[in-house]
Design an enzyme around this catalytic site. Structure first.
Site, PDB file in Angstrom:
ATOM      1  N   ASP A 220       4.909   4.044 -36.369  1.00  0.00           N
ATOM      2  CA  ASP A 220       4.682   2.952 -35.410  1.00  0.00           C
ATOM      3  C   ASP A 220       3.206   2.586 -35.264  1.00  0.00           C
ATOM      4  O   ASP A 220       2.838   1.793 -34.391  1.00  0.00           O
ATOM      5  CB  ASP A 220       5.229   3.348 -34.022  1.00  0.00           C
TER       6      ASP A 220
ATOM      7  N   CYS B 192       1.859  -6.930 -30.367  1.00  0.00           N
ATOM      8  CA  CYS B 192       1.952  -5.481 -30.561  1.00  0.00           C
ATOM      9  C   CYS B 192       1.053  -5.012 -31.703  1.00  0.00           C
ATOM     10  O   CYS B 192       0.619  -3.864 -31.716  1.00  0.00           O
ATOM     11  CB  CYS B 192       3.378  -5.070 -30.896  1.00  0.00           C
TER      12      CYS B 192
ATOM     13  N   ARG C 113       4.854   9.334 -30.888  1.00  0.00           N
ATOM     14  CA  ARG C 113       3.651   8.508 -31.072  1.00  0.00           C
ATOM     15  C   ARG C 113       2.382   9.163 -30.515  1.00  0.00           C
ATOM     16  O   ARG C 113       1.288   8.575 -30.625  1.00  0.00           O
ATOM     17  CB  ARG C 113       3.860   7.126 -30.408  1.00  0.00           C
TER      18      ARG C 113
ATOM     19  N   ARG D  63       7.320   2.553 -19.877  1.00  0.00           N
ATOM     20  CA  ARG D  63       6.357   3.349 -20.645  1.00  0.00           C
ATOM     21  C   ARG D  63       5.183   3.805 -19.757  1.00  0.00           C
ATOM     22  O   ARG D  63       5.056   4.974 -19.457  1.00  0.00           O
ATOM     23  CB  ARG D  63       5.839   2.539 -21.842  1.00  0.00           C
TER      24      ARG D  63
ATOM     25  N   HIS E 265       7.713  -3.157 -22.566  1.00  0.00           N
ATOM     26  CA  HIS E 265       6.252  -3.229 -22.394  1.00  0.00           C
ATOM     27  C   HIS E 265       5.927  -4.571 -21.731  1.00  0.00           C
ATOM     28  O   HIS E 265       6.615  -5.573 -21.972  1.00  0.00           O
ATOM     29  CB  HIS E 265       5.529  -3.239 -23.752  1.00  0.00           C
TER      30      HIS E 265
HETATM   31  N1  ARG Z   1       8.326   1.061 -31.790  1.00  0.00           N
HETATM   32  C1  ARG Z   1       7.210   0.913 -30.931  1.00  0.00           C
HETATM   33  C2  ARG Z   1       7.473   1.642 -29.611  1.00  0.00           C
HETATM   34  O1  ARG Z   1       8.583   1.630 -29.168  1.00  0.00           O
HETATM   35  C3  ARG Z   1       6.933  -0.538 -30.675  1.00  0.00           C
HETATM   36  C4  ARG Z   1       5.710  -0.771 -29.873  1.00  0.00           C
HETATM   37  C5  ARG Z   1       5.467  -2.227 -29.622  1.00  0.00           C
HETATM   38  N2  ARG Z   1       4.192  -2.433 -29.084  1.00  0.00           N
HETATM   39  C6  ARG Z   1       3.910  -3.226 -28.046  1.00  0.00           C
HETATM   40  N3  ARG Z   1       2.673  -3.387 -27.731  1.00  0.00           N
HETATM   41  N4  ARG Z   1       4.858  -3.774 -27.345  1.00  0.00           N
HETATM   42  O2  ARG Z   1       6.586   2.218 -29.032  1.00  0.00           O
END
Ligand code: ARG
Length: 277
Positions: free
Chosen positions: A73, A270, A98, A147, A176
Site C-alpha cells: 500500500d 491517496c 502498514r 483510522r 478516510h
Molecule cells: N489500502 C489503503 C488502506 O486501506 C488505501 C489507503 C488510501 N489512502 C488514502 N489517503 N485514502 O490504508
C-alpha cells in the site's frame, strides 16, 4: 451563492509520491479491498505515471519515495505524514500491515532537514487531515471514526499550531477524510455530506457555505479523492458531474484514470502527499 467563471489562481505545489511497482491487494483493511480480485501492477504503474506526468505538466514539483517490498500500500503516499508550513506531523498507522511505512516517510522528511514531530496517537497523515491556509488564517480539518483517532486531532493542533476542526466519518466506504472531502483552493472545499455525521455536516455547512457538493455516485467513484492547485483539479475521470460542478465554479477539471488503485481503496489524492514548505 454560485460563482460562475470566476478566475481561479494556481499556486505551485510540491508533492511526494511513491510508485506502485509493488502494489497488490494482499489483505483487506477497507471495504474496497478484495484479495480475490487480481491487480494488474503494470497497468497500475502506467496509470500512476500518467498522474505524476499530469502534475509535473501543470508545473508542480514531485518528490519520490522508493517502494519497499512487503508494503503493497506504499503507493498511497498521502498517509505517511501531514505537513503545514515546514513542520511535519508524522503518521502512526492503524493497521499493522502498514505500520512500517511511517518510518520510511519519516526518513524522507528528516533527510530533507524538515522539522519532524513524531506522533503518539494513531493517525494516517493527509488521509485524514486537510489544510486550508486562507480559512480563518489557516485551518486544519481532521477526520476520525475509522483510522485516525480523535486524540490525534489535539496532538496535531499542538504540533502544528493551527486550529483543528474534528469531523466524524460514519460510512465505512469513506474510511478516510480524503475520500469524502478535499480542499479545492486555499479557502474552500468539495465534499460529500453523506460521509459525515449530522453534526459534522452542520459544521461543514457553517464553515464552508460556498462548498462544492458531490453526489453519491461521484463520491463512490472517488471523485473527491482529488488534488487541486487552486485552479486545476486533478480527479478521477468517472466523477463527471462533480467535474461539471467544479467547472461551473471556475476550476479546470483534469480527469485521470486510476482503476487499478481503486482496488486498494484509493485514487488521486491517496497517491499524493503535499509538502507545505
Ligand atoms: N489500502 C489503503 C488502506 O486501506 C488505501 C489507503 C488510501 N489512502 C488514502 N489517503 N485514502 O490504508
Amino acid at each position: 451563492m454560485v460563482t460562475v467563471n470566476q478566475q481561479r489562481v494556481l499556486r505551485k505545489r510540491t508533492y511526494l509520491m511513491c510508485s506502485p511497482e509493488r502494489f497488490a491487494v494482499e489483505y483487506a483493511i477497507n471495504p474496497w479491498m478484495d484479495v480475490t480480485t487480481p491487480v494488474d501492477a503494470e497497468l497500475a504503474v502506467r496509470q500512476w505515471d500518467r498522474l505524476r506526468g499530469t502534475l509535473v505538466g501543470l508545473g508542480h514539483e514531485v518528490h519520490l519515495l522508493t517502494p519497499e517490498p512487503g508494503l503493497p500500500d506504499m503507493v498511497f503516499a498521502a498517509n505517511g505524514a501531514f505537513m503545514v508550513d515546514g513542520t511535519v506531523y508524522g503518521a502512526r498507522y492503524k493497521h499493522e500491515q502498514r505500520a512500517a511505512e511511517a518510518g520510511l516517510h519519516r526518513a524522507f522528511y528528516e533527510a530533507q532537514g524538515w522539522r519532524f514531530i513524531a506522533p503518539g496517537e494513531t493517525n494516517e497523515g493527509e488521509g485524514d487531515f486537510a489544510y486550508l491556509p486562507e480559512a480563518h488564517g489557516g485551518l486544519i480539518l481532521a477526520g476520525h471514526g475509522f483510522r485516525t483517532e480523535l486524540p490525534a486531532h489535539a496532538e496535531a493542533q499542538e504540533a502544528l499550531g493551527r486550529p483543528v476542526v474534528s469531523l466524524h466519518l460514519v460510512d465505512p466506504r469513506f474510511y478516510h477524510l480524503d475520500v469524502a472531502l478535499a480542499s479545492i483552493d486555499d479557502g474552500n472545499v468539495a465534499y460529500y455530506p453523506g460521509a459525515f455525521s449530522a453534526a459534522s455536516q452542520q459544521v461543514l455547512a457553517q464553515l464552508f457555505p460556498d462548498a462544492v457538493l458531490a453526489d453519491d455516485a461521484d463520491a463512490l467513484a472517488f471523485g473527491l479523492n482529488l488534488v487541486s492547485d487552486g485552479a486545476n483539479v486533478v480527479l478521477n475521470g468517472a466523477a463527471t458531474r462533480l467535474a461539471g460542478r467544479l467547472k461551473a465554479a471556475g476550476y479546470t477539471p483534469v480527469p485521470v484514470e486510476l482503476s487499478e488503485l481503486k482496488k486498494g481503496g484509493g485514487s488521486v489524492k491517496c497517491c499524493v502527499a503535499e509538502l507545505r514548505l
